[in-house]
Design a protein around this motif. Structure first.
Motif, short mmCIF file in Angstrom:
data_model
loop_
_atom_site.label_atom_id
_atom_site.label_comp_id
_atom_site.label_asym_id
_atom_site.label_seq_id
_atom_site.Cartn_x
_atom_site.Cartn_y
_atom_site.Cartn_z
N GLU A 204 1.05 -1.37 -0.10
CA GLU A 204 -0.36 -0.58 -0.18
C GLU A 204 0.98 1.15 0.57
O GLU A 204 1.65 1.59 0.94
N ARG A 212 -9.68 5.17 3.78
CA ARG A 212 -10.24 7.12 4.11
C ARG A 212 -12.00 6.53 5.13
O ARG A 212 -11.86 7.46 5.70
N GLY A 268 -7.72 1.18 -7.01
CA GLY A 268 -8.71 2.14 -6.97
C GLY A 268 -9.61 2.57 -8.73
O GLY A 268 -8.38 1.34 -9.09
N GLN A 312 -18.15 5.55 -4.37
CA GLN A 312 -18.56 4.24 -6.09
C GLN A 312 -18.90 3.12 -4.78
O GLN A 312 -17.97 1.89 -4.17
N VAL A 344 -19.64 0.10 3.73
CA VAL A 344 -19.01 -1.00 4.88
C VAL A 344 -17.74 -1.80 3.86
O VAL A 344 -17.99 -2.34 2.99
#
Ligand SMILES: Cc1cc2nc3c(=O)[nH]c(=O)nc-3n(C[C@H](O)[C@H](O)[C@H](O)COP(=O)(O)OP(=O)(O)OC[C@H]3O[C@@H](n4cnc5c(N)ncnc54)[C@H](O)[C@@H]3O)c2cc1C
Ligand SMILES: NC(=O)c1ccc[n+]([C@@H]2O[C@H](COP(=O)([O-])OP(=O)(O)OC[C@H]3O[C@@H](n4cnc5c(N)ncnc54)[C@H](O)[C@@H]3O)[C@@H](O)[C@H]2O)c1
Length: 460
Positions: A204, A212, A268, A312, A344
């Protein structure tokens, strides 16, 4: 083709979850609807997204629960993962072998005309698809969604990398896997792979997993992943990728190398808005398609779903479809309001949020108060003993005395967040929330503790 065949009231370009629903509902109301999709009716969610990934997670969680049985209830013998069961469920039950005929028939049955082709706006009231230009008399709706974004890393394009679309079709798992990206897809799929015995590394780029969410999530999730045997590399700037049929090697900026049989790119999404003709109606779209609170882009054009930049998620696509539907059909209803937008991530434990994080609130509001409590300290969390890591955090507008956001990490967090979404959406006064009765012993009883501890003097 006669003029009648090429004239419609509405064209829906792209049939993600929202577009499919909107097209069907407008057709049911008697409008002439042209429904266009160049791939599969229903979009990413049923075929390559939510549904198959959640089937995988359900299976992975059951393996983990079986492994815990020895410490809770006795032996169930050796746990032997079998990916073919998951692959079969996804192929046969979820995706019909990636065949959308049922969805096409459902839409046609409602009266829509379905055309499988790339759609494009050709100016006000005009849409082209499959070599035909159509006249659209009332509304053009864009619901073109996203495709996996592949970062421009040296060498990546030369290796046979996987995206979510390949991962959902896997008949067999590799022995080892690099997951590039520790966001929603990366975290969910890394846990699935690891629990099925794949040696898994997350690479990452930012300093946090699930970046986020509230910062507290990352450390706790990293601990869970360590127990799952996942090697988590954070703040890892990838310099290059190389590989052959047997393996892939990722080289990081500090010289570290990570090698695995396969690599999943989960960094993404890019929006499918480049070749849809927005310029022909005078609209410039860069990071998202600009819409108002009725999902209108410009006269005669609406946009819904991932491309509007409001999140999204399938529930955003469906929510915006309902708003555009009312606007196009001339029906009453409230405008879009995203203050209580929930999300979630279905790792175990789940990570759920609604509204603002503490940092968002500190940027937007003059007085912020925060309360939080660890889930293992709730009675239910303590009884659960395993997979109970997490916390409940509430974020309040101290001036108005209402919650503006919340995060729940823990068992059933995706369900517990519903309670907090009602509080944020309804702007229920905190005093009223404090005076409720909370069932015992539940995870949501921790909300009472978090609310009791709300203070203004915490820093983000
Ligand atoms: C692995 C994964 C897991 C996910 N899990 C969840 C989850 O658990 N919960 C959740 O809420 N969300 C989840 N999502 C996100 C969710 O899938 C999307 O938000 C959802 O599909 C809504 O997207 P959409 O309606 O914008 O369009 P999409 O689903 O992206 O569909 C767009 C459609 O438009 C078509 N199209 C594109 N351009 C054109 C064109 N010019 N002409 C004709 N057709 C076109 C495409 O073929 C596609 O069928 C997940 C996503 C992924 C990838
Ligand atoms: N449960 C859910 O609701 C669910 C599940 C999966 C996906 N989704 C939706 O799909 C979207 C896409 O998911 P995603 O995981 O691809 O995106 P994401 O934006 O959630 O995460 C992408 C991650 O990749 C990292 N990254 C980007 N470039 C990188 C690089 N070169 N090297 C290393 N790391 C890099 C980012 O820092 C980020 O953490 C999500 O934003 C979410 O809206 C939802």
């Amino acid at each position: 083709m006669s003029q009648a065949d090429t004239t419609f009231d509405v064209a829906v370009i792209g049939l993600g979850p929202g577009g499919e629903y909107l097209a069907g509902e407008l057709a049911t109301r008697g409008l002439r609807v042209l429904a266009l999709d160049e791939r599969l009716v229903g979009g990413e969610c049923p075929y390559y997204g939510c549904i198959p990934s959640k089937m995988m997670l359900r299976a992975a969680d059951s393996l983990s629960e079986a492994r815990r049985t020895a410490q809770l209830a006795g032996s169930v013998g050796t746990v032997e993962p079998d990916w073919s069961i998951v692959a079969r469920r996804i192929r046969d039950e979820a995706t019909d072998d990636w065949d959308d005929q049922v969805a096409v028939d459902r839409l046609t049955g409602k009266g829509a005309t379905v055309v499988k082709a790339h759609g494009r706006i050709e100016g006000p009231g005009r849409v082209s698809a499959g070599g035909t230009t159509y006249d659209i008399e009332r509304a053009i709706v864009l619901n073109t969604g996203t495709a996996p974004a592949v970062p421009p890393i040296d060498g990546l394009a030369d290796v046979a990398f996987w995206t979510n679309r390949d991962f959902m079709r896997l008949e067999e798992l590799p022995a080892s896997l690099i997951v590039l990206g520790g966001g929603a897809i990366g975290c969910e799929m890394a846990q699935v792979a690891a629990r099925f015995g794949v040696q898994t590394t997350i690479v990452e780029g930012s300093p946090r997993l699930s970046g986020r969410d509230e910062p507290e999530v990352s450390d706790q999730l990293a601990q869970v992943f360590a127990e799952d045997g996942i090697d988590v590399k954070l703040g890892a700037a990838v310099q290059s990728v190389r590989g052959d049929d047997e393996s892939v090697t990722v080289t990081l900026d500090d010289g570290t190398e990570v090698t695995a049989e396969r690599i999943l790119v989960a960094t993404g999404r890019s929006l499918n808005i480049r070749d849809v003709g927005l310029d022909s109606v005078g609209v410039t779209a860069d990071r998202s398609v600009p819409v108002d609170d009725r999902c209108r882009v410009t006269d005669g054009v609406w946009a819904i779903g991932d491309i509007t930049g409001h999140g999204q998620f399938t529930h955003v696509s469906m929510y915006e479809a309902a708003i555009a539907l009312r606007d196009i059909a001339g029906e009453d209803g409230p405008p879009a309001d995203y203050r209580a937008l929930p999300h979630v991530t279905f790792t175990e434990p789940e990570i759920a949020g609604v509204g603002m994080t503490e940092a968002d609130a500190r940027k937007a509001l003059s007085r912020v108060a925060v309360g939080s409590t660890p889930v293992p300290e709730t009675t239910r969390g303590w009884i659960d003993e395993f997979a109970n890591q997490g916390f409940i955090k509430v974020v309040a507008d101290a001036e108005r005395g209402v919650l503006v956001g919340a995060t729940v990490m823990g068992p059933h967090a995706g369900e517990v967040i519903g309670w907090l979404a009602v509080a944020v959406h309804g702007e229920v006064p905190i005093d009223k929330l404090r005076s409720m009765i909370y069932a015992y012993p539940t995870i949501h009883r921790g909300i009472e503790v978090a609310l009791a501890g709300i203070t203004e003097d915490r820093e983000a």
